[in-house]
Design a protein around this motif. Structure first.
Motif, PDB file in Angstrom:
ATOM      1  N   SER A  72      21.907 -24.726  18.455  1.00  0.00           N
ATOM      2  CA  SER A  72      21.483 -25.674  17.434  1.00  0.00           C
ATOM      3  C   SER A  72      22.113 -27.024  17.741  1.00  0.00           C
ATOM      4  CB  SER A  72      21.882 -25.205  16.028  1.00  0.00           C
ATOM      5  OG  SER A  72      23.285 -25.273  15.861  1.00  0.00           O
ATOM      6  N   CYS A 100      17.750 -28.971  15.161  1.00  0.00           N
ATOM      7  CA  CYS A 100      17.030 -27.799  15.672  1.00  0.00           C
ATOM      8  C   CYS A 100      17.933 -26.598  15.498  1.00  0.00           C
ATOM      9  CB  CYS A 100      16.635 -27.977  17.138  1.00  0.00           C
ATOM     10  SG  CYS A 100      18.054 -28.005  18.275  1.00  0.00           S
ATOM     11  N   ILE A 154      17.375 -22.035  19.163  1.00  0.00           N
ATOM     12  CA  ILE A 154      16.832 -22.275  20.497  1.00  0.00           C
ATOM     13  C   ILE A 154      17.490 -21.299  21.466  1.00  0.00           C
ATOM     14  CG2 ILE A 154      16.521 -23.950  22.347  1.00  0.00           C
ATOM     15  CD1 ILE A 154      15.066 -24.701  19.776  1.00  0.00           C
ATOM     16  N   ALA A 183      14.784 -28.232  22.979  1.00  0.00           N
ATOM     17  CA  ALA A 183      15.746 -28.873  22.074  1.00  0.00           C
ATOM     18  C   ALA A 183      15.633 -30.395  22.157  1.00  0.00           C
ATOM     19  CB  ALA A 183      17.169 -28.427  22.428  1.00  0.00           C
ATOM     20  N   ALA A 219      15.776 -28.647  10.626  1.00  0.00           N
ATOM     21  CA  ALA A 219      15.463 -27.233  10.463  1.00  0.00           C
ATOM     22  C   ALA A 219      15.944 -26.689   9.130  1.00  0.00           C
ATOM     23  CB  ALA A 219      16.094 -26.435  11.607  1.00  0.00           C
TER      24      ALA A 219
END
Length: 445
Positions: A149, A158, A161, A186, A338
């Motif tokens: 993240s 984000c 990932i 990302a 997110a």
């Protein structure tokens, strides 16, 4: 160059030049590209690998009692290894700090549970900003991959990932390799900015700060198109006593102050400032049978309409033709976090999400400032009202890193004070591109 006059519907008029040089051809250029790792980032992968067994993989009871240690890499650069407890004492944090780093930039951390000794997180700081970092977490289940993240000022840009390799392999993996494995997934661009891109906006901020002492707060106050201090409601002149002294040029409220700033863009090119009455023109907002009887009586959308019309006037100036607010592209509508609420068409953003949002916007749209229409449920019956306007200038500087300068009602406000005061509210943002240095001239500057 000959001056031309343009007229917007509903009387939204402003004198304009055809001066395309005020802005670049693309109003908000952004490619998402950048250099990674960032400039001055110091990589510690080599020394982490050399002492991994002692500092990162050993039993937590033994690691927790280690004294700070300086380790050299093959080029004789030094790195300090140390341990500390988290604020709640639930985690042991092993830190690796490059000795020659700029503040926290390049710091690498491993978080392990004090109860179980298990790894919980790796945190890496690509910039000299403790509020902006990369986190990698262990796999949530067998056969899964570690996940990454990126967090900026408390919000995740984000999350989840996937990162290749085992979590333990990350103990001595360089950040550049993590980037290579996730560069298409990302938003690594968030770590890339050029301080020189913010010179114009810093110049505008300094100009406003210099002239603030010449303004006073006046209820319903603004300057008209000729720079005369008037009242917004009926354009009547402000009484002399309202200006409080010979050095004061006039009084403004939050709306009049935002206009005074935007007029610093309009007046140098057009010869006068914006007319007041057209700035009240309704824009695209909820006009249901429930709100309609109260719209004018309670000024429900005044702040939203005012901000949108100001921002559209600057686009009109650049385009050399009338551009209505709905066509101007000035509304900020990005929903990028997110874990955030994101943008709502009829309210904007929660004020509590404003700082990470402005960081993101500063990277994405260097040189823009934002007119913010604050809104809450108010009155009886309770209806959403856009009752206040503030102006936000986010930028980066070599001296101070990420900065947000907040202006409202003829004053500068600390960003944390603004957030705390309005944490129960929402805010709608309209973007404005600042002109090149020397083309922003405030009244009486």
């Amino acid at each position: 160059m000959a001056k031309k006059r343009f007229f917007l519907p509903a009387g939204f008029c402003v004198l304009l030049y055809f001066v395309s040089a005020v802005f670049p051809p693309s109003l908000y250029p952004y490619t998402g590209e950048g250099i990674f790792p960032p400039e001055n980032f110091i990589e510690s992968a080599e020394v982490r690998k050399a002492v991994s067994a002692k500092w990162l993989e050993d039993e937590i009871s033994r690691v927790s009692i280690l004294k700070p240690e300086t380790v050299q890499d093959s080029l004789a650069s030094e790195y300090e290894f140390s341990c500390s407890l988290s604020v709640d004492s639930s985690s042991l944090i092993t830190k690796v700090n490059p000795a020659d780093a700029d503040g926290i930039q390049g710091e690498w951390r491993l978080y392990r549970s004090m109860a179980t000794g298990q790894a919980e997180e790796i945190r890496i700081f690509p910039l000299n900003d403790e509020n902006v970092f990369v986190s990698v977490y262990p796999p949530p289940a067998p056969q899964k991959k570690p996940f990454l993240s990126i967090e900026i000022y408390g919000s995740k840009l984000c999350d989840n990932i996937p990162v290749g390799g085992s979590f333990e392999s990350l103990y001595h993996m360089p950040l550049s390799r993590i980037y290579e494995m996730t560069d298409t997934l990302a938003p690594w661009y968030i770590f890339s900015h050029n301080n020189s891109d913010y010179n114009d906006i810093i110049s505008v901020v300094h100009s406003i700060q210099t002239l603030l002492p010449r303004l006073v707060y006046t209820e319903d106050g603004a300057f008209d198109e000729n720079g005369k201090a008037v009242h917004i409601k009926d354009l009547s002149p402000q009484a002399e006593e309202e200006t409080w002294g010979k050095d004061i040029i006039g009084g403004v409220n939050c709306s009049g102050f935002a206009k005074w700033i935007v007029d610093g863009i309009i007046r140098p090119a057009a010869g006068n400032g914006l007319f007041i009455q057209p700035l009240k023109t309704p824009t695209d907002n909820p006009d249901s049978h429930f709100t309609k009887p109260h719209r004018e009586q309670r000024d429900l959308f005044f702040g939203l309409d005012w901000c949108r019309n100001l921002a559209a006037a600057v686009v009109t100036l650049n385009a050399g033709k009338t551009v209505l607010p709905a066509e101007s592209g000035t509304d900020v509508t990005d929903s990028v976090f997110a874990d955030g609420t994101g943008y709502s068409r009829h309210t904007g953003y929660p004020v509590e999400e404003l700082i990470p949002l402005l960081y993101y916007l500063a990277v994405k749209e260097p040189g823009c400032f934002y007119l913010g229409a604050v809104n809450r449920l108010r009155g009886n019956p309770p209806l959403r009202q856009y009752h206040h306007i503030a102006v936000f200038f986010p930028y980066f500087s070599a001296e101070n890193g990420f900065c947000i300068t907040v202006f409202e009602s003829a004053a500068e406000t600390d960003k944390q004070v603004f957030i705390e005061r309005n944490k129960d509210a929402f805010i709608h943002l309209s973007r404005v591109k600042v002109p090149e240095a020397g083309r922003f001239i405030l009244q009486n500057e």
